[in-house]
Design an enzyme around this catalytic site. Sequence first.
Site, PDB file in Angstrom:
ATOM      1  N   CYS B   2       2.564  27.568   3.699  1.00 52.34           N
ATOM      2  CA  CYS B   2       3.855  26.791   3.468  1.00 52.34           C
ATOM      3  C   CYS B   2       4.912  27.469   3.810  1.00 52.34           C
ATOM      4  O   CYS B   2       5.056  28.671   3.810  1.00 52.34           O
ATOM      5  CB  CYS B   2       3.707  26.058   2.166  1.00 52.34           C
ATOM      6  N   GLY B  30       4.138  25.180   8.740  1.00 48.96           N
ATOM      7  CA  GLY B  30       3.672  23.915   7.995  1.00 48.96           C
ATOM      8  C   GLY B  30       4.212  22.735   8.694  1.00 48.96           C
ATOM      9  O   GLY B  30       5.345  22.535   8.829  1.00 48.96           O
ATOM     10  N   ASN B 104       4.932  28.578  -2.074  1.00 47.74           N
ATOM     11  CA  ASN B 104       3.706  29.099  -1.076  1.00 47.74           C
ATOM     12  C   ASN B 104       2.787  30.121  -1.729  1.00 47.74           C
ATOM     13  O   ASN B 104       3.225  30.814  -2.096  1.00 47.74           O
ATOM     14  CB  ASN B 104       4.703  29.764   0.079  1.00 47.74           C
ATOM     15  N   GLY B 105       1.716  29.639  -1.552  1.00 48.14           N
ATOM     16  CA  GLY B 105       0.504  30.524  -2.046  1.00 48.14           C
ATOM     17  C   GLY B 105      -0.749  29.817  -2.749  1.00 48.14           C
ATOM     18  O   GLY B 105      -0.758  28.557  -2.375  1.00 48.14           O
ATOM     19  N   TYR B 244      -1.480  36.738  12.697  1.00 46.60           N
ATOM     20  CA  TYR B 244      -1.509  35.358  13.023  1.00 46.60           C
ATOM     21  C   TYR B 244      -0.395  34.372  12.687  1.00 46.60           C
ATOM     22  O   TYR B 244       0.425  33.833  13.654  1.00 46.60           O
ATOM     23  CB  TYR B 244      -2.727  34.638  13.146  1.00 46.60           C
TER      24      TYR B 244
END
Lengths: 453, 453, 453, 453
Positions: B2, B30, B104-105, B244
Amino acid sequence: MCGIVGVYSEDARIVPKLVFYSLFSLQHRGQESAGIASFGGEDFKVVKGMGLVTDVFKNVDFEKLKGKVAVGHVRYSTTGESVVENAQPFVVKTRAGSIAIAHNGNLVNFFELRNKLERDGSVFISTTDSEVIAQLLSRLLIKMDLEDAIIELTKILKGSYSLVFAVNDTLVAMRDPFAFRPLCFGEFDGGVVFASESCALDTIGAKFVRDLKPGEAIIVRDGEVESIKVESEREAHCVFEYIYFARPDSTIDGRNVYSVRYKIGQILAEEAGVEADIVSPIPDSGTTSAIGFAERSGIKYIEALIKNRYVGRTFIMPEQKLREISVRLKMNVLKENVKGKRVVLVDDSIVRGTTSRKIVDMIRKAGAKEVHFRVGSPPIISPCHYGIDMQTTEELIASKKTIEEIRREIGADSLAYLSLEGLIKAIGMRKDRLCLACLTRDYPVKGEFCFRC
Amino acid sequence: MCGIVGVYSEDARIVPKLVFYSLFSLQHRGQESAGIASFGGEDFKVVKGMGLVTDVFKNVDFEKLKGKVAVGHVRYSTTGESVVENAQPFVVKTRAGSIAIAHNGNLVNFFELRNKLERDGSVFISTTDSEVIAQLLSRLLIKMDLEDAIIELTKILKGSYSLVFAVNDTLVAMRDPFAFRPLCFGEFDGGVVFASESCALDTIGAKFVRDLKPGEAIIVRDGEVESIKVESEREAHCVFEYIYFARPDSTIDGRNVYSVRYKIGQILAEEAGVEADIVSPIPDSGTTSAIGFAERSGIKYIEALIKNRYVGRTFIMPEQKLREISVRLKMNVLKENVKGKRVVLVDDSIVRGTTSRKIVDMIRKAGAKEVHFRVGSPPIISPCHYGIDMQTTEELIASKKTIEEIRREIGADSLAYLSLEGLIKAIGMRKDRLCLACLTRDYPVKGEFCFRC
Amino acid sequence: MCGIVGVYSEDARIVPKLVFYSLFSLQHRGQESAGIASFGGEDFKVVKGMGLVTDVFKNVDFEKLKGKVAVGHVRYSTTGESVVENAQPFVVKTRAGSIAIAHNGNLVNFFELRNKLERDGSVFISTTDSEVIAQLLSRLLIKMDLEDAIIELTKILKGSYSLVFAVNDTLVAMRDPFAFRPLCFGEFDGGVVFASESCALDTIGAKFVRDLKPGEAIIVRDGEVESIKVESEREAHCVFEYIYFARPDSTIDGRNVYSVRYKIGQILAEEAGVEADIVSPIPDSGTTSAIGFAERSGIKYIEALIKNRYVGRTFIMPEQKLREISVRLKMNVLKENVKGKRVVLVDDSIVRGTTSRKIVDMIRKAGAKEVHFRVGSPPIISPCHYGIDMQTTEELIASKKTIEEIRREIGADSLAYLSLEGLIKAIGMRKDRLCLACLTRDYPVKGEFCFRC
Amino acid sequence: MCGIVGVYSEDARIVPKLVFYSLFSLQHRGQESAGIASFGGEDFKVVKGMGLVTDVFKNVDFEKLKGKVAVGHVRYSTTGESVVENAQPFVVKTRAGSIAIAHNGNLVNFFELRNKLERDGSVFISTTDSEVIAQLLSRLLIKMDLEDAIIELTKILKGSYSLVFAVNDTLVAMRDPFAFRPLCFGEFDGGVVFASESCALDTIGAKFVRDLKPGEAIIVRDGEVESIKVESEREAHCVFEYIYFARPDSTIDGRNVYSVRYKIGQILAEEAGVEADIVSPIPDSGTTSAIGFAERSGIKYIEALIKNRYVGRTFIMPEQKLREISVRLKMNVLKENVKGKRVVLVDDSIVRGTTSRKIVDMIRKAGAKEVHFRVGSPPIISPCHYGIDMQTTEELIASKKTIEEIRREIGADSLAYLSLEGLIKAIGMRKDRLCLACLTRDYPVKGEFCFRC
């Protein structure tokens, strides 16, 4: 600046889907509107709307579009109004049947033709070439058969036109005698496809047969393919398709676009070499030529700018403090790559010069020692009359400034353009088979200029 | 997977716009949903919805979102349901004020925490970590001040979390003690910004100050910036951000992502060189490493595949005959570049291997003599527990097959992965400061695995 | 001012459809938002949105909403914000299962309850009574079984509440001990239905069983129906449901609404007769009473005003010259019917008096000789605290003006209201079983006033 | 079955708003599509779409529609396809200027005219009369001035047509020589308005001047009003406008619609009296006649059925068990009013008889002792060729069954229709000034029958 497609197959259910996928692969030729008209047996079913192909067809039931013949179109917004009335294919009911027409090009005798039609009683819905062509075709078909009507139409239309149209379930593709705009012919198991570029054929798994010849029309009736052709004085293939507009994986009139751009980069390195540490493209338009430039010059290829993949989809809000954000939303500098370096930046062309100036500035602010700008085309000095939207003469920076003046304006340490000879060599076609009007002001067909699409 | 943003400025009108532009630059983190919550003086105004940032905010009146503090979020769809209830920022009204939170996580003790809260009377709307964190925070703030609550929260939460949240107009950014996911801190004239990646700071013209430290929280109250920090046993920065996930123009924990990928390509060339005619990337993920590979190996860099820029926006229709179209809609081979050539293909990683197989096949059918596959990461053998959606173990091809078996499956003439040492060297950080769990099965934090986002 | 529905049936596919049709028949109780929550086996599927029932559910796939239990809600916008967060049913995941709740009424101890919950750690998403009730219920269900929790809840909640809720697949309907707002119970082949008004039962072809008793809760578990009940000190049925709010074809607490209104007209004719040529209603609210008035007085019944059937769906544009258009868009005078006549106009009530004034004016301009205004309720002098949105005290014209002053303000030749005794007689219930607070300022339940819904 | 409007005013900003409000008041004449075309100085701006006036214009910026002349249209869906191509006003660009046209009626020589135009080279977009008329007008205007063109047009068109059109900023209203469909002329301060019914004039506060005469055209040029007129052999005003279609507050050709319907009820009571306890209308179409019937018969007027005000906006889902719901969604019986009573039900007409049967059945099930059905028109035995959509002959129950057979089919205890003489008397016009074709099969204009709109 539009993309056109036509498909015939006895398998009526796959026809609109193949048109859809073909249009998707031609999306770069027009993002303003998209449409498909499919002949369902009695009349055309038409879906068209503003926006990308995927937006327009998001909730469409393709079952309702099934038919043995369908034509499709993506449209690029030009100076005219962005209105749904101008979306194509244009469909009319006529004495000879229903006609759906998709057009790429620009008629230079548009007003003359339209005025004559109006005097003869025609009324118009849109301001497109397509409608004028549809009405002319309709009037011809009252008096003669399709083959004769096509020949006659070729005598009347002046300018550039690649057309795909259907009269009921008869599919026709035709290309003007100068063959300005591309149009190719492919086959697949049990079917025929016409498309602006060969990449569409690859996408749907069709076999490339050949490009349409200058002045040729191909008629598909119940699976039977017939070719008719008028004389062509001279060819005039658009060089800008190779320089910028077409997709690199397309092959147009025998020349692969990626290869032409790579050679442009190589020749540019030969013609305008410079001492530097790295060669970088302005993404995405300069990428192929930059790779060619690096190969030939021996200078290291590395990217200096990263493009936001989602660009083209944002909107800029007016606010004093946010004024400079527009370029940064599109791309960002890779500071570590340019810091302390002498950078060669390669782009395909310079139109107004404003974006070039901002990019050179960004690269410098990131710490580049020198910025050398190399352009993969000769200076554009005159607008296109045949379908490429390039701004008016006054907006073209090279129409009124010298190369040295442009260099100062964009703030580069050096600036060089590809020579005309270099471009012709990269394309690998005889000069008299190309349209170079935007670079030389030598227009193959004269006529009133009125840019529409 | 995210992206999160928080902005403070006294100029309430630009705050939501800066969050919007920042989210636009973090769109790659996202694409499922997007949202902004802005504190307008009494309560948060929230706009959130499914789709891209530009789709969600297309018709939004930003004037109504004005406020000195705002947080934003883009969400990636994982195994959970794609429902608007799960869109963030998550906003609740509590005794301590209104709280808007963007996360985020991935918490590994999510179910334990949620069960305990439910036993204490809490009810839940969504299935997100954010809601659990919001409720914990709310309960802590009844008993203690914000600083103590943050310290306490750090003791309770287990797993990875980069957070940006606001309690009324107090803005907080915090990063877990392992610092799994990135989070950086920037300043601009009269304001403060927090964002998942530094590219967001570049986009809005903010100055990068620094990454948040492991276990650090930064509190912004009326423009005053305060930092508090808990002890961190060890760092565990996610290597997959470098491989990536992150944008190449971002710099995370002192390492520029583009540079790491370029070095990956160079080291890969050293470790797994091969005789070949050209080096080509799988676009876009393999591009930077392929350029590095070409530089180090001396093999000519040229593209073998062209990606359709509009991909990610189409839909595939089910039809027997159209089955193979999905890959071709995404990319097409440049036949002239690969015909008769020995090709080195570089990609960032192999997850399931199905796309790799199709691409090798396309390249071969276009006439390549040999296809050598090179991967810019070690084999992925185990799923991520800390926020990267990577499929389950069974789907990871390298979890159950040898490299030789994978080579046969994808149909390459040779296949080589980057070594673990090579990766660590390319990143340039001590091994014990990295999370390598997906490559080694060595998970820095144990816990129940439940992937959400 | 909301409508609520709950349905149970073993035939999971018809349940959401029956809720939909029931809501459609209760549309007059709320046009702002609509929603259905259906328990699909694991969790509730929820569809809710702003607008009419048919707008919200236009493109909804009812297959996805199938479940043996579902609850529905239509909401009327009151003084609070029209935000989708406030749309119902309100759904939460709790330790005791998922809860979906639909509420009609107004808690007078809302802030007290919410503050206490916040002190105990609860956080809130919306500003609705439903959320407070859901959280209270959730906390009770941790400690006790459903029956006890319902009894306990009745002790905690103060004010008016008719509720339909589901805890997973257990359906519950309950009505406060005063029974302010209506709620009835019906059966159909293999199923059970609860709805605000009996017209919903007629619509779906269900059999009316009975109204819920004051303080009663009916629980439906796997088709088994159980009733529990707390003591009720006194009943306090809302008279405004009979006067204006409910549909005429509904029967509430044993009294058919049409019949009550017809009797109101008859009694009004007896109490406040007048020499006149015609009796006409203000459509549609005054129609039934006008018919009753005509019957009893012997004066000819004929319409003086025609209502545009599409009203409620237009928007007025600001423009000096168009200022007076708003009334005329809603209704038009039948000039031939009123010209030269003495007209008795009957309406159900007068709130602010502004529309009444405009209508009297229109009738006069059309040539009426006299205009006598008759009102089917006593003067409204105080706002409702139990769920009817009636403006604040200052806006109620009868709270500060005498009848003679009102007559002058609306410009009528005579004005008369129904007496309180007349109203009670028309309803046919003992005075102490009715809530007459808006007419008498005698509020059955005291408490902080805060109108929400 | 359409509604048309045209407005001229020097105040360009109010013109489109007045058209909008007028269309809103004519919404009962067509709910399928709506549109406004406004002449902005160079060309027409057009907004049209499917749905109600308020839906189509919800987000429209009326500033962009400003112009001194505008025409509007609401369309009723008939047997043809509901497609946006058929929405009006129809706008074309011609040699004589741009033409926007709105039409109500039905040409009986449509195919003849269209075939001729096609032979002369015209192409068509839609299947509407409007487009044929626009093309004819365009061709005439090439050869002659507007006045002559209008006269000529009248000679060419056969059938019913009330038209409002604009040629650039010249506004024209015209009515066929039989004056089948209504069209009236009004004035307001500084402006002129034409509309299908006088209720539109009341709504916008305009003064009714007069109905257009048979064969008359009124031209408005720069505020100057000119009338031209062709000879009319006979008038043929549509009786169905009075019986059912027009709004009761409209006055058409000197007869107020409400008064006609009231008289219909009175005469019906005289012609077909019956012993009964109550008289009730089928809402809303039978209301006025039922009131008249009650007045003349002396039987008590009270409602037996309540109509859901939101009907016309729902959708019925297919489900075995829910099959019978469609009628109940529309209306519900007032059981207390009919129980044990002898009921006279009054409706305006019977078309297929299916709904009548369901209603009689509902009333009986609610306990009525007797049900007597009275119809405010003679039996409809033949379809309309002039613009009213009435089903084909086979669907008209009275075309193939006797009154006694119909009575048995709908299940009434008695059934009576108004006599033809009674209808003529109620309207108060000489028989030879009316079109009675649907009741007598005597069609004033012969021609091919093809119903469109």
